[in-house]
Design an enzyme around this catalytic site. Structure first.
Site, PDB file in Angstrom:
ATOM      1  N   ARG A  62      19.477  -8.733  57.155  1.00 50.63           N
ATOM      2  CA  ARG A  62      20.432  -8.679  56.049  1.00 50.63           C
ATOM      3  C   ARG A  62      21.743  -9.424  56.354  1.00 50.63           C
ATOM      4  O   ARG A  62      22.792  -9.097  55.799  1.00 50.63           O
ATOM      5  CB  ARG A  62      20.742  -7.230  55.649  1.00 50.63           C
ATOM      6  CG  ARG A  62      19.509  -6.412  55.272  1.00 50.63           C
ATOM      7  CD  ARG A  62      18.816  -6.970  54.032  1.00 50.63           C
ATOM      8  NE  ARG A  62      17.601  -6.209  53.750  1.00 50.63           N
ATOM      9  CZ  ARG A  62      16.364  -6.563  54.111  1.00 50.63           C
ATOM     10  NH1 ARG A  62      16.181  -7.701  54.776  1.00 50.63           N
ATOM     11  NH2 ARG A  62      15.323  -5.830  53.825  1.00 50.63           N
ATOM     12  N   SER A  87      20.377  -0.659  48.271  1.00 51.75           N
ATOM     13  CA  SER A  87      20.442   0.148  49.495  1.00 51.75           C
ATOM     14  C   SER A  87      21.867   0.187  50.019  1.00 51.75           C
ATOM     15  O   SER A  87      22.508  -0.850  50.181  1.00 51.75           O
ATOM     16  CB  SER A  87      19.507  -0.436  50.556  1.00 51.75           C
ATOM     17  OG  SER A  87      18.168  -0.388  50.120  1.00 51.75           O
ATOM     18  N   GLU A 145      24.924  -1.407  54.394  1.00 49.18           N
ATOM     19  CA  GLU A 145      24.306  -2.672  54.006  1.00 49.18           C
ATOM     20  C   GLU A 145      25.039  -3.238  52.794  1.00 49.18           C
ATOM     21  O   GLU A 145      25.217  -4.441  52.678  1.00 49.18           O
ATOM     22  CB  GLU A 145      22.833  -2.463  53.666  1.00 49.18           C
ATOM     23  CG  GLU A 145      22.125  -3.724  53.213  1.00 49.18           C
ATOM     24  CD  GLU A 145      20.636  -3.530  53.017  1.00 49.18           C
ATOM     25  OE1 GLU A 145      20.112  -3.973  51.975  1.00 49.18           O
ATOM     26  OE2 GLU A 145      19.998  -2.924  53.896  1.00 49.18           O
TER      27      GLU A 145
END
Length: 302
Positions: free
Chosen positions: A174, A225, A295
């Protein structure tokens, strides 16, 4: 800022708005105003806007479709540049596709599947832009952008346009080089896909979409998320086991469908979400001695 706004409007770079609420441009429907909001109508006008922003020495920030983003209640200082129409071209050349940073990732995955091209099935339910997906190396179902990106055309802060290879993007979980090391805007990407069976690709995409539909609260305003998975553990599982599903602070609530999602349950403020994030971090560390990292990207005035 007023002078810059007038200059951008005079140059007809695209949509220009002062004090635009960013709640209108994020999937969680939260966020204070941008001092100046610009949606360029072409790559050339984006370059012109960046030249003027540098000339006036103003802070800037680029956004796509506003997923994976939490903007503070105080908004963002400087200019927010939104990539959308005008930076969303698509060219297909065999198994290689060239696509603008403002293109919808879901729309792209759907379009490509109809051509019998494989590699983007994982993206069928990710509600962001191509540029945003490259910026954060978006992924799901065991795959991510790093698996298919050949190179990306980036507009850097100094106004230089440069093709950056997959290796130079320094992808990891990510993250990419664009987040801190070399801030820039994803103008265009080249993805290398493979030929596949159209029916199998469609079936895989349908399965991925159905999985998201039954496990994630995409019918409620959310930012995707919230936490990175603290491997070998999974954020959602830890939060669920800690009994935190449904816990709320103000208008922000941990989804009862998936522990790693916080939804705007009505009138939520960024402050509510941040308080809830901190509460989860404290509870998970206390119960499991696991440190949770976000995140979702948290930006804006403190």
């Amino acid at each position: 800022m007023i002078e810059l706004s007038a200059k951008l409007s005079e140059q007809n770079v695209g949509k220009v708005k002062e004090n635009e609420p960013l709640a209108n441009h994020t999937t969680i429907k939260i966020g204070g105003p941008a001092d100046l909001f610009v949606e360029p109508s072409s790559v050339e006008n984006l370059q012109l806007a960046m030249e003027l922003i540098r000339e006036y020495n103003v802070n800037w920030r680029a956004i796509g479709r506003g997923s994976n983003l939490l903007v503070s209640d105080q908004g963002i200082e400087g200019v927010v540049i939104k990539l959308g129409m005008g930076i969303n071209e698509l060219e297909i050349d065999g198994t290689k596709i060239t696509v603008g940073g403002g293109y919808s990732l879901v729309a792209l995955a759907t379009q490509i599947s109809r051509k019998g091209l494989s590699g983007l099935e994982f993206a069928s339910g990710i509600p962001g832009s191509v540029g945003g997906a490259v910026y954060m190396n978006a992924g799901a179902h065991g795959s991510d952008i790093s698996k298919i990106l050949e190179k990306a055309l980036i507009l850097f802060e100094d106004g230089k346009l440069e093709w950056v290879s997959n290796e130079e993007m320094e992808f990891s979980y990510r993250t990419s080089v664009l987040q801190k090391k070399r801030p820039g805007i994803v103008i265009k990407t080249i993805f290398q896909l493979t030929e596949g069976d159209r029916d199998k690709i469609s079936a895989e995409m349908k399965k991925n979409k159905e999985y998201r539909k039954v496990t994630q609260p995409w019918d409620s305003p959310c930012a995707g998320s919230i936490f990175r998975n603290p491997l070998p553990n999974y954020a959602g599982k830890l939060i669920e086991e800690a009994g935190l599903k449904g816990y709320s602070i103000g208008g922000a609530k941990i989804s009862e469908m998936h522990g790693n999602f916080i939804v705007n349950n009505g009138g939520a403020k960024a402050e509510d979400v941040l308080s809830l994030i901190q509460y989860v971090k404290d509870q998970i560390f206390e119960k499991y001695q696991v440190t949770m990292e976000t995140e979702v990207e948290i930006i804006g005035r403190k």
